[in-house]
Design an enzyme around this catalytic site. Structure first.
Site, PDB file in Angstrom:
ATOM      1  N   GLU A  34      -7.676  -6.427   2.807  1.00  0.00           N
ATOM      2  CA  GLU A  34      -6.484  -7.697   3.656  1.00  0.00           C
ATOM      3  C   GLU A  34      -7.085  -8.413   3.874  1.00  0.00           C
ATOM      4  O   GLU A  34      -6.852  -9.575   4.936  1.00  0.00           O
ATOM      5  CB  GLU A  34      -5.933  -6.222   4.950  1.00  0.00           C
ATOM      6  CG  GLU A  34      -5.015  -5.338   4.030  1.00  0.00           C
ATOM      7  CD  GLU A  34      -4.169  -5.523   3.008  1.00  0.00           C
ATOM      8  OE1 GLU A  34      -3.677  -6.136   2.973  1.00  0.00           O
ATOM      9  OE2 GLU A  34      -2.995  -4.390   2.374  1.00  0.00           O
ATOM     10  N   LEU A  59       0.426  -1.234   0.391  1.00  0.00           N
ATOM     11  CA  LEU A  59      -0.164  -0.056   0.261  1.00  0.00           C
ATOM     12  C   LEU A  59       0.934   1.108  -0.115  1.00  0.00           C
ATOM     13  O   LEU A  59       0.031   1.709  -0.110  1.00  0.00           O
ATOM     14  CB  LEU A  59      -0.908   0.348   1.313  1.00  0.00           C
ATOM     15  CG  LEU A  59      -1.411  -0.626   0.670  1.00  0.00           C
ATOM     16  CD1 LEU A  59      -2.435  -0.549   2.461  1.00  0.00           C
ATOM     17  CD2 LEU A  59      -3.366  -0.443  -0.194  1.00  0.00           C
TER      18      LEU A  59
HETATM   19  N1  PCA Z   1      -0.786  -3.900   2.165  1.00  0.00           N
HETATM   20  C1  PCA Z   1      -0.642  -3.613   3.051  1.00  0.00           C
HETATM   21  C2  PCA Z   1      -0.205  -4.701   4.771  1.00  0.00           C
HETATM   22  C3  PCA Z   1       0.889  -5.617   3.815  1.00  0.00           C
HETATM   23  C4  PCA Z   1       0.180  -4.939   2.452  1.00  0.00           C
HETATM   24  O1  PCA Z   1       1.059  -5.604   1.476  1.00  0.00           O
HETATM   25  C5  PCA Z   1       0.264  -2.741   3.929  1.00  0.00           C
HETATM   26  O2  PCA Z   1       1.081  -1.965   3.004  1.00  0.00           O
HETATM   27  O3  PCA Z   1       0.271  -2.150   5.199  1.00  0.00           O
END
Ligand code: PCA
Length: 159
Positions: free
Chosen positions: A85, A13
């Site tokens: 998620e 993200l």
């Molecule tokens: N997305 C969330 C959790 C792990 C992911 O790839 C993030 O970026 O915090």
């Protein structure tokens, strides 16, 4: 617009990473970048499964003070991130103290951890900062490219 929640993102993200568009897509709600930060506690940040997915494991004291970005988001965006998620079935979202880099200030942010993990995952390389195109060569595989019949979650979880 009311931005009520703070979220700390350490993986896909983040700005420049494959899922950052979730945070900028106005149909998902609102988000505002607050600053860079790091976890006050050390945690293992690993890349695992055949899809090279980044995870924070809930093992405080193991690994590094993990670097990421803090965003202020509205309820709608929080709901969308929970869908991405798969909170609370895959990643689990909980409040974590985060040190803001620019200020000598610790703030409480929602953070996504992998739900109960297999101990083998603790033998993985532990990173301080995630980059899907880093030297590790473990390029993130986007969801639409995954095999729907492959049980990668069974590979990660204890149960
Ligand atoms: N997305 C969330 C959790 C792990 C992911 O790839 C993030 O970026 O915090």
């Amino acid at each position: 617009m009311s931005l009520k929640s703070l979220v700390f993102v350490y993986g896909t993200l983040k700005h420049g990473q494959p899922n950052h568009n979730w945070l900028t897509e106005t149909e998902n709600g609102c988000s505002k970048y607050v600053g860079d930060g790091s976890t006050v506690k050390k945690y293992p940040l690993i890349i695992a499964s055949k899809y090279n997915i980044p995870f924070l494991l809930s093992e405080p004291g193991v690994g590094n003070n993990v670097l990421g970005e803090i965003y202020e988001i509205d309820e709608k965006m929080l709901g969308k991130l929970d869908i991405l998620e798969e909170h609370p079935n895959y990643y689990i979202r909980r409040i974590e103290p985060i040190q803001m880099n620019a200020e000598n200030n610790i703030i409480e942010c929602w953070t996504y951890f992998l739900k109960e993990h297999k101990v083998e995952l603790l033998t993985r390389q532990m990173f301080t900062s995630y980059d899907s195109k880093g030297d590790h060569g473990l390029v993130y595989c986007e969801r639409y490219n995954r095999d729907p019949d492959y049980d990668y979650k069974g590979y990660l979880f204890l149960k």
